[in-house]
Design a protein around this motif. Structure first.
Motif, PDB file in Angstrom:
ATOM      1  N   GLY A  51      -4.207  70.397  72.282  1.00 35.17           N
ATOM      2  CA  GLY A  51      -3.105  70.788  71.399  1.00 35.17           C
ATOM      3  C   GLY A  51      -1.727  70.573  71.985  1.00 35.17           C
ATOM      4  O   GLY A  51      -0.721  70.651  71.259  1.00 35.17           O
ATOM      5  N   ALA A  53       0.905  68.283  70.313  1.00 33.69           N
ATOM      6  CA  ALA A  53       1.345  68.860  69.033  1.00 33.69           C
ATOM      7  C   ALA A  53       2.346  69.980  69.264  1.00 33.69           C
ATOM      8  O   ALA A  53       3.390  70.059  68.600  1.00 33.69           O
ATOM      9  N   ALA A  71      -4.935  75.255  68.679  1.00 36.89           N
ATOM     10  CA  ALA A  71      -4.689  73.813  68.777  1.00 36.89           C
ATOM     11  C   ALA A  71      -4.743  73.158  67.396  1.00 36.89           C
ATOM     12  O   ALA A  71      -3.915  72.288  67.071  1.00 36.89           O
ATOM     13  N   THR A  72      -5.691  73.572  66.574  1.00 36.52           N
ATOM     14  CA  THR A  72      -5.801  73.030  65.211  1.00 36.52           C
ATOM     15  C   THR A  72      -4.549  73.334  64.398  1.00 36.52           C
ATOM     16  O   THR A  72      -3.997  72.460  63.710  1.00 36.52           O
ATOM     17  N   GLY A 119      -1.590  73.915  65.538  1.00 37.52           N
ATOM     18  CA  GLY A 119      -0.476  73.136  66.076  1.00 37.52           C
ATOM     19  C   GLY A 119      -0.439  71.727  65.528  1.00 37.52           C
ATOM     20  O   GLY A 119       0.631  71.217  65.148  1.00 37.52           O
ATOM     21  N   TRP A 120      -1.589  71.078  65.447  1.00 38.83           N
ATOM     22  CA  TRP A 120      -1.624  69.704  64.927  1.00 38.83           C
ATOM     23  C   TRP A 120      -1.303  69.648  63.439  1.00 38.83           C
ATOM     24  O   TRP A 120      -0.645  68.729  62.964  1.00 38.83           O
ATOM     25  N   SER A 137       0.711  71.721  61.830  1.00 32.27           N
ATOM     26  CA  SER A 137       2.173  71.877  61.751  1.00 32.27           C
ATOM     27  C   SER A 137       2.884  70.577  62.068  1.00 32.27           C
ATOM     28  O   SER A 137       3.836  70.182  61.381  1.00 32.27           O
ATOM     29  N   THR A 138       2.430  69.888  63.101  1.00 31.18           N
ATOM     30  CA  THR A 138       3.068  68.638  63.520  1.00 31.18           C
ATOM     31  C   THR A 138       2.988  67.585  62.420  1.00 31.18           C
ATOM     32  O   THR A 138       3.983  66.916  62.106  1.00 31.18           O
ATOM     33  N   VAL A 139       1.820  67.422  61.833  1.00 26.68           N
ATOM     34  CA  VAL A 139       1.632  66.422  60.767  1.00 26.68           C
ATOM     35  C   VAL A 139       2.524  66.741  59.569  1.00 26.68           C
ATOM     36  O   VAL A 139       3.172  65.850  58.995  1.00 26.68           O
TER      37      VAL A 139
END
Length: 526
Positions: A363, A366, A418-419, A421-422, A424-426
């Protein structure tokens, strides 16, 4: 000063803080391990830390900095000083009220929010309430510190604000050294740390106040009044507070779920401390520097420069965090063994914390990219869009953590964070792109892919050497041997990564030279 040099200034100071943080956590592991007092202290400390992120760093880096920068542009230093005093009066009054209410409600907060799993253990429950009550005023100190740090960052005085967190670690290290030297019981050690947190908050506030004076400003207390500027700040700050504290919110959710299993809270904290090193050095540096730079570029009408600042920041983040993510995945156990495995921290603890750290590594890019993408909204005074994305991420985190914790334990909570975080980033990246606030660069996408290849090659070398050097990295090896071997392994992996990246085109000297020499665009003249 170039953008990368500013990143280096903030990142260097943050690196110092994180190194002291490592020393602190190493002493914590030796003194308390993953025992009940470690759980109690971390649970009690998480709550003021959450509110520090919500009301301090998130709100003021997102809302205060653009408005402060606008005041400087429009009304000069005197206008900015007046605005700061108006905000200080309201902020101080609100924080005082919140502190009083939270202190009175602490038993309910611990039972239903901080650590519901402690309710069945009267000793842990009552101790957590009392320690949280001692540490909660830290919020007030740190919120005022964050406001003054925002002023310093807007004035391009980055160092004092970045170095202030060092003092929290120094004070806590002093408390731990005293506890270990005197052979204090775990309960007494936790109390030394709790009072140390409060003392450190006062010290950090003093440091940034001196920095503000040195920058040529002073802040006087004004009776709280809802001026138009303060109203605008609050409108921006409320959603920004939620967004800025997304990581802490997710961690608080994870803590509440983990409190039902002994040692889970402490295990998550020990892993969190390690991935906070690259997150702090790169992510915080980018977020702190990029926001005022973007705000100034946009206020001056330099849209092309603003887009370039955003892309170069993403490039900088990927260049450093992709190899860090791969390294954390393959070296997690060795890192934990060297840093923590002594005293009350045993081999079983290493396996648990190592598995959590490896997941956090996935994560990491991200978590850092979020810091580079959010300023694209905040500089345009849009704090609601990131808040909506944060709400989605919190929902995903909560659902995933609840689903995985019964089967995976604490590592399941790391998977959930971690999920989230990714996701949010996308969402942040896709929205900036669709609005035209972020220019797609095929050259940047190609370099990112080549950086992944370079990091994969580096990981292969690490795995090969791990097997060859296994006796020197084992628990039974002497500490100096383990430290030296791990240090050599990291040095070799860095050399392999950088050499491969330059060789295959993931990075080039011209690109780095341009970034180092890049100045912010001159202000548009009206």
């Amino acid at each position: 000063m170039s953008l990368v040099k500013k990143f280096a200034t903030v990142g260097g100071a943050t690196l110092g803080s994180r190194i002291f943080g490592f020393a602190r956590e190493t002493l914590m592991a030796a003194a308390l391990g993953t025992g009940s007092m470690a759980d109690v202290f971390y649970a009690a400390f998480r709550f003021p830390n959450l509110f520090r992120r919500l009301f301090a760093e998130g709100a003021f880096n997102a809302a205060f900095v653009p408005l402060f920068a606008k005041e400087i542009e429009a009304n000069g230093t005197e206008g900015a000083k007046r605005f700061s005093e108006e905000v200080f009066g309201v902020l101080f009054s609100v924080l005082l009220l919140i502190t009083i209410v939270m202190e009175l409600c602490m038993p309910l907060l611990v039972r239903f929010i901080i650590a519901p799993g402690f309710a069945d253990d009267p000793d842990k429950f009552s101790t957590t309430i009392r320690m949280a009550a001692v540490m909660f005023p830290y919020l007030m100190c740190m919120s005022l510190t964050a406001m003054m740090s925002g002023m310093l960052n807007s004035l391009h005085h980055f160092f004092a604000a970045a170095v202030a967190p060092v003092f929290l670690n120094v004070v806590m290290i002093g408390a731990l050294v005293y506890a270990i030297y005197t052979g204090a019981e775990p309960l007494a050690t936790a109390w030394y740390l709790s009072w140390g947190v409060l003392a450190a908050g006062i010290l950090q506030l003093a440091v940034v106040y001196v920095g503000v004076l040195h920058a040529g400003m002073s802040i006087g207390f004004r009776f709280p009044k809802m001026t138009p500027n303060v109203k605008r700040l609050l409108i921006l700050a409320v959603p920004a507070a939620v967004t800025g504290g997304i990581t802490q919110i997710n961690q608080l959710i994870g803590q509440a779920i983990a409190s039902s299993r002994d040692g889970a809270i402490a295990a998550l904290q020990y892993a969190d401390r390690i991935y906070q090193l690259p997150l702090g050095v790169v992510g915080v540096a980018v977020g702190v520097v990029l926001l005022p730079e973007l705000a100034r570029a946009l206020k001056g009408g330099n849209l092309r420069e603003a887009g370039n600042l955003q892309n170069r920041s993403i490039e900088f983040v990927l260049f450093l965090t992709i190899p860090a993510a791969f390294a954390l995945w393959v070296l997690a156990d060795e890192i934990i063994r060297v840093l923590y495995e002594r005293g009350a921290f045993h081999q079983d603890n290493t396996a648990l914390v190592g598995s959590i750290l490896a997941i956090y590594g996935i994560g990491l890019p991200a978590f850092v990219l979020i810091k580079a993408l959010q300023p694209g909204f905040y500089a345009r005074e849009d704090t609601k869009t990131p808040m909506r994305f944060s709400a989605v991420a919190v929902g995903v985190n909560c659902a995933t953590a609840l689903a995985l914790f019964p089967y995976l334990g604490a590592p399941g909570i790391a998977v959930a964070e971690a999920t989230a975080g990714w996701i949010s980033t996308v969402l942040l990246f896709a929205t900036l792109l669709s609005r035209g606030h972020l220019a797609w660069e095929w050259a940047l996408a190609r370099r990112a892919a080549l950086l992944v290849v370079s990091a994969a090659v580096m990981s292969g070398v690490i795995v090969f050497l791990q097997h060859r050097w296994e006796p020197w990295l084992a628990s039974s090896a002497h500490l100096a041997t383990k430290v030296g071997t791990l240090g050599l392994l990291i040095a070799i992996s860095m050399a392999v990564y950088f050499a491969t990246a330059f060789l295959i085109g993931g990075a080039d000297l011209g690109m780095i030279r341009r970034n180092l020499n890049r100045k912010t665009a001159p202000k548009a003249k009206g």
